[in-house]
Motif scaffolding. Structure first.
Motif, PDB file in Angstrom:
ATOM      1  N   ALA A  20       0.807  -1.217   0.000  1.00 20.29           N
ATOM      2  CA  ALA A  20       0.000   0.000   0.000  1.00 20.29           C
ATOM      3  C   ALA A  20       0.840   1.267   0.000  1.00 20.29           C
ATOM      4  CB  ALA A  20      -0.927  -0.003   1.214  1.00 20.29           C
ATOM      5  N   SER A  21       2.089   1.192   0.445  1.00 18.83           N
ATOM      6  CA  SER A  21       2.919   2.385   0.576  1.00 18.83           C
ATOM      7  C   SER A  21       3.408   2.881  -0.784  1.00 18.83           C
ATOM      8  CB  SER A  21       4.125   2.078   1.461  1.00 18.83           C
ATOM      9  OG  SER A  21       4.953   1.119   0.836  1.00 18.83           O
ATOM     10  N   LEU A  22       3.846   4.130  -0.832  1.00 17.09           N
ATOM     11  CA  LEU A  22       4.422   4.701  -2.050  1.00 17.09           C
ATOM     12  C   LEU A  22       5.674   3.938  -2.454  1.00 17.09           C
ATOM     13  CD1 LEU A  22       4.554   6.882  -4.232  1.00 17.09           C
ATOM     14  CD2 LEU A  22       5.785   8.338  -2.589  1.00 17.09           C
ATOM     15  N   ARG A  23       6.476   3.556  -1.454  1.00 16.12           N
ATOM     16  CA  ARG A  23       7.687   2.791  -1.746  1.00 16.12           C
ATOM     17  C   ARG A  23       7.339   1.465  -2.411  1.00 16.12           C
ATOM     18  NH1 ARG A  23      12.264   1.087   2.753  1.00 16.12           N
ATOM     19  NH2 ARG A  23      13.653  -0.066   1.313  1.00 16.12           N
ATOM     20  N   GLY A  24       6.286   0.810  -1.890  1.00 16.57           N
ATOM     21  CA  GLY A  24       5.865  -0.450  -2.487  1.00 16.57           C
ATOM     22  C   GLY A  24       5.352  -0.271  -3.901  1.00 16.57           C
ATOM     23  N   ALA A  25       4.627   0.831  -4.142  1.00 13.43           N
ATOM     24  CA  ALA A  25       4.112   1.096  -5.478  1.00 13.43           C
ATOM     25  C   ALA A  25       5.243   1.316  -6.464  1.00 13.43           C
ATOM     26  CB  ALA A  25       3.183   2.302  -5.449  1.00 13.43           C
ATOM     27  N   LEU A  26       6.265   2.076  -6.041  1.00 16.54           N
ATOM     28  CA  LEU A  26       7.405   2.321  -6.928  1.00 16.54           C
ATOM     29  C   LEU A  26       8.201   1.042  -7.153  1.00 16.54           C
ATOM     30  CD1 LEU A  26       8.632   5.759  -5.510  1.00 16.54           C
ATOM     31  CD2 LEU A  26       7.478   5.337  -7.701  1.00 16.54           C
ATOM     32  N   GLY A  27       8.344   0.227  -6.092  1.00 12.81           N
ATOM     33  CA  GLY A  27       9.087  -1.017  -6.231  1.00 12.81           C
ATOM     34  C   GLY A  27       8.438  -1.987  -7.185  1.00 12.81           C
ATOM     35  N   SER A  28       7.102  -1.949  -7.255  1.00 17.26           N
ATOM     36  CA  SER A  28       6.403  -2.874  -8.140  1.00 17.26           C
ATOM     37  C   SER A  28       6.645  -2.570  -9.615  1.00 17.26           C
ATOM     38  CB  SER A  28       4.900  -2.835  -7.840  1.00 17.26           C
ATOM     39  OG  SER A  28       4.349  -1.579  -8.217  1.00 17.26           O
ATOM     40  N   LEU A  29       7.149  -1.355  -9.915  1.00 16.18           N
ATOM     41  CA  LEU A  29       7.453  -1.027 -11.306  1.00 16.18           C
ATOM     42  C   LEU A  29       8.634  -1.843 -11.819  1.00 16.18           C
ATOM     43  CD1 LEU A  29       7.091   2.875 -11.171  1.00 16.18           C
ATOM     44  CD2 LEU A  29       5.452   1.215 -12.087  1.00 16.18           C
ATOM     45  N   TRP A  30       9.535  -2.224 -10.906  1.00 14.35           N
ATOM     46  CA  TRP A  30      10.716  -2.987 -11.324  1.00 14.35           C
ATOM     47  C   TRP A  30      10.615  -4.470 -10.963  1.00 14.35           C
ATOM     48  CZ3 TRP A  30      10.979   2.045  -9.714  1.00 14.35           C
ATOM     49  CH2 TRP A  30      11.598   2.941 -10.594  1.00 14.35           C
ATOM     50  N   ARG A  31       9.955  -4.762  -9.871  1.00 13.24           N
ATOM     51  CA  ARG A  31       9.891  -6.161  -9.442  1.00 13.24           C
ATOM     52  C   ARG A  31       8.451  -6.493  -9.043  1.00 13.24           C
ATOM     53  NH1 ARG A  31      13.976  -8.007  -4.895  1.00 13.24           N
ATOM     54  NH2 ARG A  31      15.408  -7.555  -6.614  1.00 13.24           N
ATOM     55  N   ARG A  32       7.746  -7.093  -9.950  1.00 12.64           N
ATOM     56  CA  ARG A  32       6.344  -7.442  -9.682  1.00 12.64           C
ATOM     57  C   ARG A  32       6.239  -8.794  -8.980  1.00 12.64           C
ATOM     58  NH1 ARG A  32       1.873  -5.044 -11.737  1.00 12.64           N
ATOM     59  NH2 ARG A  32       2.171  -3.251 -13.095  1.00 12.64           N
ATOM     60  N   ARG A  33       5.334  -8.850  -8.006  1.00 12.44           N
ATOM     61  CA  ARG A  33       5.026 -10.117  -7.354  1.00 12.44           C
ATOM     62  C   ARG A  33       3.569 -10.474  -7.672  1.00 12.44           C
ATOM     63  NH1 ARG A  33       4.652 -10.315  -2.191  1.00 12.44           N
ATOM     64  NH2 ARG A  33       4.451  -8.068  -1.799  1.00 12.44           N
ATOM     65  N   TYR A  34       3.319 -11.757  -7.766  1.00 16.81           N
ATOM     66  CA  TYR A  34       1.975 -12.212  -8.133  1.00 16.81           C
ATOM     67  C   TYR A  34       1.487 -13.256  -7.137  1.00 16.81           C
ATOM     68  CZ  TYR A  34       2.920 -10.072 -12.686  1.00 16.81           C
ATOM     69  OH  TYR A  34       3.214  -9.187 -13.686  1.00 16.81           O
ATOM     70  N   ARG A  35       0.181 -13.387  -7.069  1.00 17.60           N
ATOM     71  CA  ARG A  35      -0.416 -14.485  -6.312  1.00 17.60           C
ATOM     72  C   ARG A  35      -1.493 -15.144  -7.172  1.00 17.60           C
ATOM     73  NH1 ARG A  35      -5.275 -13.082  -3.357  1.00 17.60           N
ATOM     74  NH2 ARG A  35      -5.869 -10.906  -3.742  1.00 17.60           N
ATOM     75  N   GLN A  36      -1.798 -16.381  -6.855  1.00 12.15           N
ATOM     76  CA  GLN A  36      -2.768 -17.158  -7.613  1.00 12.15           C
ATOM     77  C   GLN A  36      -4.125 -17.156  -6.892  1.00 12.15           C
ATOM     78  OE1 GLN A  36      -1.899 -18.527 -10.612  1.00 12.15           O
ATOM     79  NE2 GLN A  36       0.181 -17.736 -10.340  1.00 12.15           N
ATOM     80  N   ILE A  37      -5.180 -16.917  -7.643  1.00  7.57           N
ATOM     81  CA  ILE A  37      -6.541 -17.001  -7.114  1.00  7.57           C
ATOM     82  C   ILE A  37      -7.275 -18.108  -7.860  1.00  7.57           C
ATOM     83  CG2 ILE A  37      -8.753 -15.830  -6.856  1.00  7.57           C
ATOM     84  CD1 ILE A  37      -7.284 -13.220  -6.572  1.00  7.57           C
ATOM     85  N   GLN A  38      -7.666 -19.140  -7.145  1.00  6.00           N
ATOM     86  CA  GLN A  38      -8.374 -20.276  -7.741  1.00  6.00           C
ATOM     87  C   GLN A  38      -9.862 -19.957  -7.740  1.00  6.00           C
ATOM     88  OE1 GLN A  38      -6.384 -23.103  -8.679  1.00  6.00           O
ATOM     89  NE2 GLN A  38      -8.178 -23.616  -9.922  1.00  6.00           N
ATOM     90  N   ALA A  39     -10.358 -19.437  -8.867  1.00  4.21           N
ATOM     91  CA  ALA A  39     -11.769 -19.039  -8.950  1.00  4.21           C
ATOM     92  C   ALA A  39     -12.679 -20.252  -9.120  1.00  4.21           C
ATOM     93  CB  ALA A  39     -11.971 -18.064 -10.104  1.00  4.21           C
ATOM     94  N   VAL A  40     -12.239 -21.224  -9.926  1.00  4.71           N
ATOM     95  CA  VAL A  40     -13.000 -22.459 -10.151  1.00  4.71           C
ATOM     96  C   VAL A  40     -12.026 -23.610 -10.038  1.00  4.71           C
ATOM     97  CG1 VAL A  40     -14.364 -23.785 -11.810  1.00  4.71           C
ATOM     98  CG2 VAL A  40     -14.677 -21.304 -11.648  1.00  4.71           C
ATOM     99  N   ASN A  41     -12.429 -24.658  -9.307  1.00  5.98           N
ATOM    100  CA  ASN A  41     -11.479 -25.722  -8.984  1.00  5.98           C
ATOM    101  C   ASN A  41     -12.047 -27.101  -9.316  1.00  5.98           C
ATOM    102  OD1 ASN A  41      -9.274 -27.115  -7.977  1.00  5.98           O
ATOM    103  ND2 ASN A  41      -9.910 -26.923  -5.837  1.00  5.98           N
TER     104      ASN A  41
END
Length: 326
Positions: A20-41
């Motif tokens: 949520a922080s500004l630092r985190g927002a800027l960091g995501s421009l260079w290093r993106r992290r992802y998570r998986q959402i299992q909508a249908v299983n």
């Protein structure tokens, strides 16, 4: 051949994670992290041609995602689907002309300056509907949806209920064999809701369309469907008849009793008193005790009417959502 057949169907979304922080927002421009959402299983089911099935579950259960996979909007992460012999995500012209995905929140699109009839003629061109079929289908839809007074009006002049009725006509002008109905009565007033329900039932009888219906209004499901598929957290929890679900989850039935003698009574021993008025009462009675209690009521009270009912579907479904009772 099944109208709809889904086998081991799954859909997993890959979504970015950002602090949520500004630092985190800027960091995501260079290093993106992802998570998986299992909508249908890993769900499997089949629907026969001409069958009308309710597809229900709480918000976020995977209903709309499943409809989008069945209609070819989304490609599943795993599994197979056949809709009247077509693989949906190939988006073949013959497949697109055989289905309709109707969402209550999107009643009628297109330029609002057009009249309703202009919009229908444009749909005729897109779906290559012959002049003879257009006249026949338009006449039938106009009768079923009471559109006679709306055809010459501009789309922007329509109320929400009128837009929904015209949107249904637009979606069904080319006579699709499969309907995916996603909350078709959402936001409508009582009169419009009743008209839409009557129309869907009549359309299915006349055309033999295969229908998969999602709705949070259980009256929609009770009115139109004999079978439901209940999905929660991306997995199917129940697939079967409405009455079987009530019998499985609700240990009691409701006895609605009307009587001519309005004196105060002690209802203890008959069952749990749910509702009481001057000349009627509603009792909740264990299923196995219903015959005995019914006989006692008829013998001991001046009963003018007695009805045995299943508990409201809303109550049964709410129990499933809250308790995971299946």
């Amino acid at each position: 051949m099944s109208g709809i057949a889904a086998s081991h169907l799954s859909m997993c979304y890959r979504v970015p994670v950002r602090e949520a922080s500004l630092r985190g927002a800027l960091g995501s421009l260079w290093r993106r992290r992802y998570r998986q959402i299992q909508a249908v299983n890993d769900i499997s089911f089949s629907i026969e041609p001409g069958e009308v099935v309710g597809f229900i579950g709480p918000n976020g259960a995977g209903k709309t995602t499943t409809l989008k996979m069945l209609s070819g909007i989304l490609h599943p992460s795993a599994g197979t689907v056949a809709v009247h012999g077509f693989t949906p995500w190939r988006r073949e012209s013959a497949f697109l002309r055989s289905i309709a995905l109707i969402r209550g929140s999107q009643p009628l699109g297109g330029p609002t300056e057009l009249t309703v009839l202009d919009s229908l003629r444009f749909q005729q061109t897109i779906y290559d509907v012959s002049a003879a079929d257009f006249r026949k289908n338009l006449a039938e839809l106009t009768e079923l949806l009471d559109l006679e007074q709306l055809l010459a009006r501009q789309v922007r002049a329509l109320s929400l209920g009128e837009r929904m009725r015209c949107g249904l006509a637009l979606s069904l002008l080319y006579r699709p064999r499969v309907l995916f109905l996603d909350e078709p009565t959402l936001g409508l007033d009582v009169s419009a809701v009743n008209m839409i329900r009557r129309f869907i039932a009549s359309y299915c009888r006349r055309t033999g369309a295969t229908v998969l219906l999602t709705s949070h209004y259980m009256v929609d499901v009770e009115t139109l469907c004999n079978r439901i598929i209940l999905i929660d957290k991306g997995t199917i929890q129940y697939d079967g008849g409405l009455s079987e679900l009530s019998a499985r989850l609700a240990p009691s039935k409701l006895l609605r009793v009307s009587f001519s003698d309005s004196r105060d009574r002690d209802w203890h021993g008959y069952g749990e008193l749910v509702e009481l008025s001057e000349s009627s009462a509603v009792l909740s009675v264990q299923r196995e005790q219903v015959p005995g209690v019914t006989a006692r009521l008829l013998a001991e009270l001046a009963v003018t009417d007695l009805a045995v009912e299943e508990p409201p579907l809303e109550r049964v479904i709410d129990q499933v959502y809250r308790e995971g009772a299946l």
